[in-house]
Each structure stands twice: as C-alpha cells, then as structure tokens.
Design a protein around this motif. Structure first.
Motif, PDB file in Angstrom:
ATOM      1  N   GLY A 506       0.789  -1.237   0.000  1.00 45.12           N
ATOM      2  CA  GLY A 506       0.000   0.000   0.000  1.00 45.12           C
ATOM      3  C   GLY A 506       0.807   1.266   0.000  1.00 45.12           C
ATOM      4  O   GLY A 506       0.286   2.334  -0.327  1.00 45.12           O
ATOM      5  N   GLU A 507       2.119   1.188   0.362  1.00 45.15           N
ATOM      6  CA  GLU A 507       3.025   2.336   0.269  1.00 45.15           C
ATOM      7  C   GLU A 507       4.464   1.832   0.230  1.00 45.15           C
ATOM      8  O   GLU A 507       4.828   0.907   0.967  1.00 45.15           O
ATOM      9  CB  GLU A 507       2.868   3.294   1.465  1.00 45.15           C
ATOM     10  N   TYR A 508       5.255   2.454  -0.624  1.00 46.91           N
ATOM     11  CA  TYR A 508       6.700   2.231  -0.634  1.00 46.91           C
ATOM     12  C   TYR A 508       7.321   3.385  -1.401  1.00 46.91           C
ATOM     13  O   TYR A 508       6.631   4.236  -1.970  1.00 46.91           O
ATOM     14  CB  TYR A 508       7.067   0.887  -1.279  1.00 46.91           C
ATOM     15  N   GLY A 509       8.641   3.465  -1.438  1.00 42.59           N
ATOM     16  CA  GLY A 509       9.324   4.460  -2.267  1.00 42.59           C
ATOM     17  C   GLY A 509       9.728   5.688  -1.490  1.00 42.59           C
ATOM     18  O   GLY A 509      10.561   5.637  -0.589  1.00 42.59           O
ATOM     19  N   GLY A 510       9.131   6.815  -1.850  1.00 46.40           N
ATOM     20  CA  GLY A 510       9.466   8.069  -1.186  1.00 46.40           C
ATOM     21  C   GLY A 510      10.843   8.591  -1.532  1.00 46.40           C
ATOM     22  O   GLY A 510      11.513   9.206  -0.700  1.00 46.40           O
ATOM     23  N   ILE A 511      11.279   8.375  -2.778  1.00 46.93           N
ATOM     24  CA  ILE A 511      12.610   8.819  -3.199  1.00 46.93           C
ATOM     25  C   ILE A 511      12.608  10.337  -3.365  1.00 46.93           C
ATOM     26  O   ILE A 511      11.838  10.882  -4.146  1.00 46.93           O
ATOM     27  CB  ILE A 511      13.020   8.136  -4.520  1.00 46.93           C
ATOM     28  N   GLY A 512      13.470  11.014  -2.631  1.00 46.75           N
ATOM     29  CA  GLY A 512      13.443  12.463  -2.588  1.00 46.75           C
ATOM     30  C   GLY A 512      14.448  13.135  -3.511  1.00 46.75           C
ATOM     31  O   GLY A 512      15.560  12.647  -3.714  1.00 46.75           O
ATOM     32  N   LEU A 513      14.018  14.273  -4.068  1.00 41.84           N
ATOM     33  CA  LEU A 513      14.906  15.136  -4.858  1.00 41.84           C
ATOM     34  C   LEU A 513      14.450  16.579  -4.685  1.00 41.84           C
ATOM     35  O   LEU A 513      13.468  17.002  -5.293  1.00 41.84           O
ATOM     36  CB  LEU A 513      14.875  14.745  -6.341  1.00 41.84           C
ATOM     37  N   PRO A 514      15.144  17.370  -3.846  1.00 38.74           N
ATOM     38  CA  PRO A 514      14.793  18.787  -3.720  1.00 38.74           C
ATOM     39  C   PRO A 514      15.335  19.583  -4.894  1.00 38.74           C
ATOM     40  O   PRO A 514      16.513  19.461  -5.237  1.00 38.74           O
ATOM     41  CB  PRO A 514      15.477  19.186  -2.408  1.00 38.74           C
ATOM     42  N   THR A 562       4.957   6.185  -3.279  1.00 39.76           N
ATOM     43  CA  THR A 562       4.875   7.512  -2.676  1.00 39.76           C
ATOM     44  C   THR A 562       5.846   8.473  -3.364  1.00 39.76           C
ATOM     45  O   THR A 562       7.049   8.274  -3.256  1.00 39.76           O
ATOM     46  CB  THR A 562       5.201   7.437  -1.169  1.00 39.76           C
ATOM     47  N   GLN A 563       5.388   9.491  -4.165  1.00 37.92           N
ATOM     48  CA  GLN A 563       4.036   9.942  -4.319  1.00 37.92           C
ATOM     49  C   GLN A 563       3.913  10.765  -5.602  1.00 37.92           C
ATOM     50  O   GLN A 563       4.904  10.991  -6.292  1.00 37.92           O
ATOM     51  CB  GLN A 563       3.603  10.755  -3.109  1.00 37.92           C
ATOM     52  N   THR A 564       2.703  11.288  -5.894  1.00 38.23           N
ATOM     53  CA  THR A 564       2.463  12.005  -7.143  1.00 38.23           C
ATOM     54  C   THR A 564       3.297  13.280  -7.243  1.00 38.23           C
ATOM     55  O   THR A 564       3.975  13.519  -8.238  1.00 38.23           O
ATOM     56  CB  THR A 564       0.965  12.365  -7.279  1.00 38.23           C
ATOM     57  N   THR A 565       3.213  14.126  -6.218  1.00 33.61           N
ATOM     58  CA  THR A 565       3.951  15.398  -6.227  1.00 33.61           C
ATOM     59  C   THR A 565       4.627  15.602  -4.884  1.00 33.61           C
ATOM     60  O   THR A 565       4.258  14.981  -3.880  1.00 33.61           O
ATOM     61  CB  THR A 565       3.021  16.610  -6.466  1.00 33.61           C
ATOM     62  N   ASP A 566       5.627  16.490  -4.862  1.00 36.82           N
ATOM     63  CA  ASP A 566       6.088  17.016  -3.579  1.00 36.82           C
ATOM     64  C   ASP A 566       4.905  17.695  -2.883  1.00 36.82           C
ATOM     65  O   ASP A 566       3.998  18.216  -3.544  1.00 36.82           O
ATOM     66  CB  ASP A 566       7.176  18.073  -3.786  1.00 36.82           C
ATOM     67  N   VAL A 567       4.917  17.688  -1.554  1.00 39.54           N
ATOM     68  CA  VAL A 567       3.896  18.404  -0.796  1.00 39.54           C
ATOM     69  C   VAL A 567       4.568  19.095   0.388  1.00 39.54           C
ATOM     70  O   VAL A 567       5.145  18.439   1.244  1.00 39.54           O
ATOM     71  CB  VAL A 567       2.783  17.471  -0.282  1.00 39.54           C
ATOM     72  N   GLU A 568       4.517  20.410   0.387  1.00 37.69           N
ATOM     73  CA  GLU A 568       5.116  21.222   1.446  1.00 37.69           C
ATOM     74  C   GLU A 568       6.546  20.738   1.709  1.00 37.69           C
ATOM     75  O   GLU A 568       7.394  20.815   0.824  1.00 37.69           O
ATOM     76  CB  GLU A 568       4.198  21.244   2.680  1.00 37.69           C
ATOM     77  N   GLY A 569       6.846  20.210   2.894  1.00 38.35           N
ATOM     78  CA  GLY A 569       8.222  19.818   3.191  1.00 38.35           C
ATOM     79  C   GLY A 569       8.656  18.494   2.607  1.00 38.35           C
ATOM     80  O   GLY A 569       9.840  18.133   2.684  1.00 38.35           O
ATOM     81  N   VAL A 571       9.688  16.088  -0.400  1.00 36.54           N
ATOM     82  CA  VAL A 571      10.249  16.299  -1.738  1.00 36.54           C
ATOM     83  C   VAL A 571      10.376  14.973  -2.488  1.00 36.54           C
ATOM     84  O   VAL A 571      11.298  14.767  -3.265  1.00 36.54           O
ATOM     85  CB  VAL A 571      11.609  17.020  -1.663  1.00 36.54           C
ATOM     86  N   ASN A 572       9.408  14.077  -2.264  1.00 33.88           N
ATOM     87  CA  ASN A 572       9.493  12.743  -2.851  1.00 33.88           C
ATOM     88  C   ASN A 572       8.452  12.505  -3.944  1.00 33.88           C
ATOM     89  O   ASN A 572       7.980  11.390  -4.132  1.00 33.88           O
ATOM     90  CB  ASN A 572       9.365  11.669  -1.761  1.00 33.88           C
ATOM     91  N   GLY A 573       8.112  13.528  -4.689  1.00 35.47           N
ATOM     92  CA  GLY A 573       7.113  13.396  -5.743  1.00 35.47           C
ATOM     93  C   GLY A 573       7.717  13.107  -7.105  1.00 35.47           C
ATOM     94  O   GLY A 573       8.902  13.362  -7.345  1.00 35.47           O
ATOM     95  N   PHE A 574       6.887  12.579  -8.002  1.00 28.95           N
ATOM     96  CA  PHE A 574       7.270  12.501  -9.415  1.00 28.95           C
ATOM     97  C   PHE A 574       7.396  13.904 -10.001  1.00 28.95           C
ATOM     98  O   PHE A 574       8.167  14.130 -10.927  1.00 28.95           O
ATOM     99  CB  PHE A 574       6.212  11.731 -10.222  1.00 28.95           C
ATOM    100  N   MET A 575       6.601  14.827  -9.441  1.00 27.76           N
ATOM    101  CA  MET A 575       6.626  16.223  -9.882  1.00 27.76           C
ATOM    102  C   MET A 575       6.923  17.120  -8.689  1.00 27.76           C
ATOM    103  O   MET A 575       6.678  16.745  -7.542  1.00 27.76           O
ATOM    104  CB  MET A 575       5.271  16.622 -10.491  1.00 27.76           C
ATOM    105  N   MET A 584      11.543  12.809 -12.705  1.00 25.20           N
ATOM    106  CA  MET A 584      12.091  11.556 -13.229  1.00 25.20           C
ATOM    107  C   MET A 584      11.927  11.515 -14.738  1.00 25.20           C
ATOM    108  O   MET A 584      11.135  12.259 -15.318  1.00 25.20           O
ATOM    109  CB  MET A 584      11.392  10.345 -12.599  1.00 25.20           C
ATOM    110  N   ASN A 585      12.630  10.609 -15.357  1.00 27.35           N
ATOM    111  CA  ASN A 585      12.530  10.380 -16.797  1.00 27.35           C
ATOM    112  C   ASN A 585      11.214   9.643 -17.073  1.00 27.35           C
ATOM    113  O   ASN A 585      11.061   8.467 -16.714  1.00 27.35           O
ATOM    114  CB  ASN A 585      13.721   9.558 -17.277  1.00 27.35           C
ATOM    115  N   ILE A 586      10.265  10.337 -17.688  1.00 25.80           N
ATOM    116  CA  ILE A 586       8.913   9.785 -17.863  1.00 25.80           C
ATOM    117  C   ILE A 586       8.936   8.492 -18.667  1.00 25.80           C
ATOM    118  O   ILE A 586       8.272   7.511 -18.302  1.00 25.80           O
ATOM    119  CB  ILE A 586       7.988  10.819 -18.535  1.00 25.80           C
TER     120      ILE A 586
END
Length: 602
Positions: A506-514, A562-569, A571-575, A584-586
C-alpha cells in the motif's frame, strides 16, 4: 462596435475586482494560479454525476472576518476572500491562520435569476471544513458538520425581492479536535501539512421543483449484463414514475420505467466494459413523471465494470477487474496545492495530475486521507483511472504496528469521536457511491485514529458489497476485510502474506529530490531517501520497480508508490509541488511501470 462596448463593460466590471484581490504570500505557485480571474473561479458544473440544465456559481470575492469563538455577527469585516479557497491558502488572498479559539465569518450577496420564478432555490456547498452555520437574510437556515462532503439547503422561504444576503460562520479545530482532518495540523512539518479552514469547494445555487430527484445510485452487474438504478425522490406521491434512458453516444440503447422508490434493473445487450485501457461510459437520462408530465430530469452516467478477487492457478488470491486478474499500480496522491492547499486553482489543474499519472504508465491512484471535489472523480471515470479511496484520518494515533498480523492495537475513541467518524464515513461513501473509478474503500491508515477495525470493516463491506475493503492500510492489521496491505520504505518488501485475502504493497518508495526554485521550504526538506539529480532518482525508482516486479508472482496484487507530487516539506514526488518539473525520466518510468503491471500475464 457592439463587441467593443461589451468588452469595455466587462473590463470596467472586472478591474475593480482584480484590484481587491491578489495571491497572498511568497510561496511557490502553479502556472494556473497566474491566470485566475476572481470574477470567474472554478466555473465548471460542480456535480457531474447528476446534472441539471440551470445553476448559478457563487464563487468569487466575499467579505471575511476572523473573530473570537462565540462572538456575535461581525459589524465590520476584515477584507475580501476569494471563495472557494481556504483562508490559509495563498489564492484566498488572505493566508491567515484561524485556530480553534476563533471562528471564520463570510458575507456576500446574490440575486436569484428571474427565470427561476416558480421554482425552489437550493443553496449548495461542495465542502466546508468543518462546522458550518448559514444565515440567509438574517434568518438561520441550517448547520452542517463535516469537512469533505457536499450539503445543501432549500432557501426558498427565506428569499426576499432583490439582492439576498448570505452569512456563513465556520469553526474548525484542526488537530485539536477528533474530527476527520487528513494531514492537516496546526504545526505542519514532515508529512503533516497546513490547516484548511472554511469553504474549499464551489458554492452554488440551483432551481428545482418541490417534487424532484434528490439522488441517483447506480450499481453495475457485469455478470448479468445489467445495471441497477435507484432514484431517491423528494415529495413523491403514489403513482409517480421514474423513467431512464441509457445512451451510447447519442443513441438510446435501453429504456425502463418503475414506480418511485423501486429500483430499475436495465439489461444491456453486449455491454461495453470500462477499464483504464478503455474507459467507456454510458450516459443516462433520468425523468420524474407525475400525472403524465415530466416534473424533473437530470443527466448522469455509469460504467459496466466489476471489481472482485479470486484465487489464481498457483493459489494466490488476486484482484480482478471485469473477471480477469489485474495488477493495480499507482501513486499515493495527497491532492494538495502550493497555492490553493486543498483546492486546485482550476479544473484544468485538477485534471492535470490524473493525466500525468497515466503518462507515467499507472492505472490506479490511492487518494490519501482526503476526499476530492466531484469533478476529480468524473475525470478519473472519463480518463480511465482506478481509485482507492481513503477515509480522511482523525483523532490520534495509537502506535503503528505494521508487522503485527493478527492483533494490532486500537484507539479507544470517545463517544463523540466515534459518532463523528461513522457519520462522515457514511456520508463520504454515499457521496462517491456512483463513481465507477472507485474500486477500494480504505477506512484506516497506519493506526491513525484506528478503532473497532473489524466492526468498521464489516459495516463498510455490508454497506457497499460491490467494492473491495482495505481495512487497515499499512496496519495495524486484523484478519478482516478483503486486503492485507503492507507499507515499507524505501524499497518494496513482501514481509507478510495472506493466503485468504489479497496482499498488496500500500506504500513504498518516497525517493526524494529537492529542486531549488520549486521548494515550499528552504530547509528541512524531507524524503525517505534523497538524491542529487533526476538520473539518480530515476535509476533508484527503476531498481525498486524491478524488485517489485519479482514480488508480483510471489504474491503482491497491487502496489502504491509515494508519491504524485512534492507536498510542502516532502520532496518525494514525481513532480515538484508547483507541477512545473517532472523529476524523473517519464519514458523510463512508464516502461518499467508497464512491466510491473503486465507481470501477472507473463
């Protein structure tokens, strides 16, 4: 010459409004925010699952005031707020906190169109967080509690000639109360976000007859090539009839009638099925006929799709879509915006995240502890996107036990807290029942307010037996519901397995890129793991996806990244949070996602 005069008149009307409003604060914003006209905000029809021809949008600049809890009606207001953006948001033009010690007041005026004469006028609210009181022409017409579902009042008896005055009071305790609130907290940090107080969806008027269609509930029956339609009618009498036409394009392919209060079962010859690959929708026309005359009619739609589970040839319990094994894969979607918080700046923006999710090769979205406006679900229906719908969490956590299989701990809620949860969960399910994209209900997430898990799960399953129930996403686990849902960060891991239920990640990932220039915060940005550039993040994502692919055969039937976009603090979104950069490379992400989804068929 006439066109020039019309344009000049329009500009003369709009310029004063523009001068009274501009986005507040200096936080990042989406591109859509740059083109908002306060005289025309979210002007699309707000209830597409039951559409009438006439309506009036009340969104726009209203007066607002923040006053101590329990004060009388303000005699003076603080300024202008752009409805329907929450007062804490930039797009409200205010960007102020309220807190549980204060109340938020709104004031506006409106006129009822002359051609509505002889009809009743309904005042609709898409959603207001949390407790709302409404006055029309100084008469209190009603109250509502709940932050995620639509509500309305028949204000006909309270209308005067000429302009009508509307006053609204809202109180919202955020995390100082037990009510469902999702990720809102008074002191946002990490995975917790800014409070959302007050009106955050469209406010609108609708003319109706006293005798009218109040609700439509559609239930497809794929195994019998049929659909059941139940219309709820206000002020019905014996002898009233409901008639339904089913359309494929512009052609009527089925027709049926029934007495009011009776379900209408309609058979379809060779029905076209709905799926993410082919999201076909049937349109319907529903008429209320009384004494031989049509007194009300609405437009709606439905899809022929079935969600179920079945053991495969290897004995693994699998999710099925339309009676075929189907791996569901998608992002955790928070539904937050840097400029509008809970509210997308435009309908185009609301739709954009779904389009991007399909571009990344996914077929599912987990809507995480938030409920969206009706048009978001319509876009999922039309674009072809499966949805797991979370109940917004509330109250407090009781200690997360994600690897305790049979007897995770539970929160002992107060009687008031239980009552609020049960009321709002039922209202959310009623609100969303007829949207075909929704295939899974998720009552609890990671022990956030989790209580009486077995009882709540069984109630949810009985209330809607046509969808799967994921009783406790990520724990605390009990042997109930249709799904065992594991959470593991950052990489996927199949650390528990259930032979009698569907097992999902139900959740994994969360790879961050600020990314500088696209950050909500200048420091303390957070991800489960963090990298320095798009190439590194993409490679790590592909590595995790290849690990997941091997686990599909072993027992996973769905997964959520996790997850579609960054949200506030975070930074683990696709966007990025402002949706201006794909991190990421689409093409590489889409390719590996499609490999994961097709692993069951290989």
């Amino acid at each position: 010459m006439k066109r020039i005069l019309i344009r000049i008149t329009f500009l003369l009307f709009c310029i004063p409004l523009m001068s009274q409003w501009k986005p507040a604060g200096k936080n990042i914003k989406t591109a859509w925010a740059e083109n908002i006209n306060p005289n025309e905000v979210l002007g699309e029809y707000p209830r597409p699952i039951m559409e009438r021809a006439q309506w009036k949008n009340l969104n726009g600049l209203w007066d607002y005031a923040i006053r101590p809890y329990g004060d009388m009606h303000p005699t003076k207001y603080d300024g202008k707020i752009l409805v329907p953006f929450a007062v804490e948001s930039s797009l409200s033009g205010v960007m102020k906190e309220v807190g549980d010690e204060n109340e938020l007041w709104y004031r506006t005026s409106f006129t009822v169109p002359e051609d509505w004469s002889g009809k009743n006028t309904l005042l609709h609210f898409g959603a207001v967080d949390w407790r709302t009181d409404i006055w029309v022409n100084d008469v209190k017409v009603g109250s509502h509690s709940g932050g995620y579902t639509p509500f309305s009042f028949d204000i006909t008896p309270f209308l005067n000639k000429g302009p009508q005055n509307l006053i609204i009071r809202v109180w919202d305790p955020t995390d100082d109360g037990p009510q469902p609130r999702g990720k809102q907290v008074n002191n946002p940090e990490g995975i917790w976000y800014t409070p959302v107080t007050g009106i955050w969806q469209t406010v609108w008027l609708e003319p109706v007859h006293t005798k009218r269609i109040a609700k439509i509930r559609t239930t497809p029956d794929l195994d019998h090539s049929a659909v059941r339609i139940l219309a709820t009618i206000d002020e019905a009498v014996h002898g009233d009839i409901i008639e339904v036409n089913v359309l494929e394009g512009t052609s009527i392919v089925a027709n049926a009638k029934a007495s009011v209060g009776e379900p209408i079962d309609i058979s379809l010859k060779n029905p076209k099925l709905w799926s993410p690959e082919s999201p076909f929708l049937y349109d319907i026309q529903v008429k209320l006929i009384s004494a031989g005359k049509t007194t009300d009619q609405v437009k709606s739609y439905f899809a022929m799709r079935k969600i179920s589970m079945k053991r495969d040839d290897l004995g693994v319990m699998r999710m099925q879509l339309n009676n075929k094994d189907y791996f569901q894969f998608g992002p955790l979607d928070q539904g937050w915006w840097p400029d509008g918080l809970y509210t997308a700046p435009t309908d185009e923006a609301l739709k954009y995240d779904i389009i991007k999710t399909k571009e990344f090769g996914f077929n599912m979205i987990r809507k995480h502890v938030k409920v969206e406006p009706a048009r978001w679900y319509m876009h999922c229906d039309r674009l072809g996107m499966l949805v797991w719908q979370d109940m917004p969490s509330g109250d407090r956590s009781n200690g997360w036990q994600n690897k305790k299989y049979f007897d995770g701990s539970e929160l002992k809620r107060s009687g008031e807290s239980e009552r609020i949860y049960r009321k709002e969960w039922k209202e959310i399910m009623d609100y969303l029942y007829s949207y075909p994209s929704i295939v899974v209900w998720v009552p609890f997430n990671e022990a956030w307010g989790q209580f009486k898990t077995v009882e709540i799960t069984e109630w949810t399953k009985n209330y809607d037996p046509n969808r799967l129930v994921n009783s406790a996403s990520g724990g605390n686990h009990f042997q109930t519901g249709d799904i065992l849902d594991l959470h593991n960060y950052p990489q996927p891991d199949l650390y528990l397995y259930d032979a009698n239920r569907v097992t999902v990640l139900g959740e994994y990932g969360g790879i961050g890129l600020p990314l500088e220039g696209h950050l909500w915060k200048t420091d303390n940005n957070w991800g489960y793991v963090k990298f320095k550039n798009s190439k590194e993040v993409t490679e790590e994502y592909v590595k995790y996806a290849m690990m997941l692919k091997k686990m599909v055969k072993a027992g996973f039937s769905a997964a959520v990244y996790t997850q579609t976009t960054d949200v506030e603090g975070e930074v683990n979104g696709f966007m990025t949070y402002d949706r201006k950069v794909d991190k990421m490379n689409i093409s590489k992400v889409k390719k590996v996602n499609q490999e994961v989804i097709s692993a069951l068929q290989n």
